[in-house]
Write a protein that holds these residues in place. Structure first.
Motif, short mmCIF file in Angstrom:
data_model
loop_
_atom_site.label_atom_id
_atom_site.label_comp_id
_atom_site.label_asym_id
_atom_site.label_seq_id
_atom_site.Cartn_x
_atom_site.Cartn_y
_atom_site.Cartn_z
N LEU A 118 -5.72 -2.56 -4.12
CA LEU A 118 -5.39 -2.08 -2.78
C LEU A 118 -5.11 -3.25 -1.86
O LEU A 118 -4.13 -3.28 -1.11
N TYR A 119 -6.01 -4.23 -1.89
CA TYR A 119 -5.84 -5.41 -1.04
C TYR A 119 -4.52 -6.12 -1.35
O TYR A 119 -3.75 -6.45 -0.43
N ARG A 120 -4.25 -6.34 -2.62
CA ARG A 120 -3.04 -7.09 -2.99
C ARG A 120 -1.79 -6.39 -2.48
O ARG A 120 -0.88 -7.03 -1.92
N ARG A 121 -1.73 -5.09 -2.66
CA ARG A 121 -0.53 -4.36 -2.28
C ARG A 121 -0.39 -4.22 -0.77
O ARG A 121 0.72 -4.31 -0.23
N ILE A 122 -1.50 -3.96 -0.08
CA ILE A 122 -1.43 -3.86 1.38
C ILE A 122 -1.09 -5.20 2.01
O ILE A 122 -0.26 -5.30 2.91
N GLN A 123 -1.71 -6.27 1.51
CA GLN A 123 -1.51 -7.61 2.06
C GLN A 123 -0.09 -8.11 1.82
O GLN A 123 0.53 -8.70 2.71
N SER A 124 0.42 -7.85 0.64
CA SER A 124 1.75 -8.36 0.30
C SER A 124 2.88 -7.57 0.96
O SER A 124 4.00 -8.06 1.07
N GLU A 125 2.58 -6.35 1.38
CA GLU A 125 3.58 -5.50 2.02
C GLU A 125 3.07 -5.08 3.39
O GLU A 125 3.02 -3.89 3.73
N ALA A 126 2.67 -6.05 4.19
CA ALA A 126 2.01 -5.76 5.47
C ALA A 126 2.82 -4.80 6.33
O ALA A 126 4.00 -5.03 6.60
N GLY A 127 2.17 -3.70 6.72
CA GLY A 127 2.80 -2.71 7.58
C GLY A 127 3.70 -1.74 6.87
O GLY A 127 4.26 -0.84 7.51
N ALA A 128 3.83 -1.86 5.56
CA ALA A 128 4.77 -1.02 4.82
C ALA A 128 4.08 0.06 3.99
O ALA A 128 4.72 1.04 3.61
N MET A 129 2.79 -0.09 3.70
CA MET A 129 2.14 0.78 2.72
C MET A 129 1.40 1.94 3.39
O MET A 129 0.54 1.74 4.24
N SER A 130 1.78 3.15 2.99
CA SER A 130 1.05 4.35 3.40
C SER A 130 -0.05 4.62 2.38
O SER A 130 0.11 4.34 1.19
N LEU A 131 -1.15 5.21 2.84
CA LEU A 131 -2.26 5.55 1.96
C LEU A 131 -2.57 7.04 2.09
O LEU A 131 -2.65 7.56 3.20
N VAL A 132 -2.76 7.69 0.95
CA VAL A 132 -3.20 9.08 0.90
C VAL A 132 -4.52 9.11 0.14
O VAL A 132 -4.54 8.84 -1.06
N PHE A 133 -5.60 9.41 0.84
CA PHE A 133 -6.94 9.41 0.24
C PHE A 133 -7.49 10.83 0.22
O PHE A 133 -7.68 11.45 1.27
#
Length: 322
Positions: A118-133
């Motif tokens: 989660l960290y890697r993907r959110i950090q590398s695509e800052a502001g681009a990743m939506s999350l559905v929990f």
């Protein structure tokens, strides 16, 4: 829209048949609704994280989508032990304990821990990743505490959980996902800085009354889609004798897929009760409006539109109606 403008999403699950429907809906709607499922992360909840990951692989295998990476995450809540439930609603294995004889290739589960991924993907695509929990929020809470810099880098967060009027489904006053890890929910609502969309338990209750179980089995379930056929077996056992179908997590997935499905919503400041003897895990809404609103709470959905989305995901010929 250019490809670079497509929404990208990570879905966190505790599969669970309603999680399975949410997965199917998201994966089947990618092309039509212009988004991409980047990864699936698994947590404890409806079943343990190992069974949950196996069920994810069953769904991906059934619809030919093993290209989507799967990660195992938290095995238990942040503070307390896994809450004991004598009769889990979805069965011990999350799929109604059907004693499935299929062979699940667990080597397909990625070795990285879901929290780090989660960290890697959110950090590398800052502001681009939506999350559905759509399970307990443990993975996201741990990610926030380990890597607080992600708090401002999530595009948007969709959550199924909590309640509006203090109506519980696993205790007198708490909904299952937040009851399973109240501290995680508290951490998330008090840290993330992106828009949060919340689908509470009471909305699921009101929506279920518009979807007869007969429609679920005889209409939605009447398909050659292998994933739906598997869910027919599991839900035929889980919902036996019940008049209505209640796919809570699929309701939330539908809101992400097509926001126009929301008929009414209201903004609130939301926090989670942690210490109440009778109310631990309850969602507390600031009706006084004395704090900054941090959540858009879903009140009512357009039922017929939701049903069309589900039929589309189940490979019925309804695309012209969407």
């Amino acid at each position: 829209m250019a490809n670079s403008e497509m929404r990208r999403v990570i879905i966190d699950v505790d599969v669970g048949t309603d999680d399975a429907w949410a997965l199917l809906l998201l994966l089947k709607c990618e092309k039509k609704y212009r988004f991409k499922v980047d990864a699936i992360t698994c947590t404890h909840g409806n079943t343990d994280v190992t069974h949950g990951a196996r069920n994810v692989l069953r769904m991906l295998t059934a619809i030919g989508r093993l290209d989507v990476p799967v990660y195992k995450g938290a095995t238990e809540p942040i503070v307390t032990a896994v809450p004991f439930r004598e009769k889990p609603f979805h069965g011990i294995d999350g799929f109604a304990d059907l004693d499935l004889n299929d062979t699940v290739d667990e080597s397909l589960i990625k070795p990285e821990h879901a929290v780090n991924e989660l960290y890697r993907r959110i950090q590398s695509e800052a502001g681009a990743m939506s999350l559905v929990f759509i399970g307990p929020l443990t993975n996201l809470a741990l990610c926030i505490k380990l890597y607080p810099e992600i708090r401002s880098k999530i595009r948007e967060l969709y959550i199924m959980g909590g309640n509006r009027y203090g109506m519980g489904n696993v205790s007198k006053s708490a909904e299952f996902n937040f009851w399973s890890d109240p501290e995680a929910a508290h951490i998330v609502f008090n840290n993330v800085q992106c828009p949060i969309t919340l689908l509470p338990w009471e909305t699921c209750l009101s929506e279920q009354k518009t979807i007869p179980m007969e429609w679920r089995i005889k209409v939605l379930g009447n398909t050659s889609n292998r994933a739906v056929q598997l869910l027919n077996q599991a839900e035929g056992k889980i919902f036996a004798g019940r008049p209505f179908w209640r796919p809570c997590d699929a309701f939330l997935a539908a809101v992400f897929v097509d926001p126009d499905i929301v008929e009414s919503s209201e903004n609130f400041h939301v926090d989670i009760e942690l210490t109440g003897q009778l109310t631990r895990g309850q969602t507390v809404l600031d009706h006084l409006k004395s704090n900054r609103e941090n959540v858009k709470l879903m009140e009512k959905l357009k039922t017929e539109q939701f049903k069309m989305l589900m039929l589309y995901a189940a490979d019925h010929e309804v695309e012209h109606k969407l």
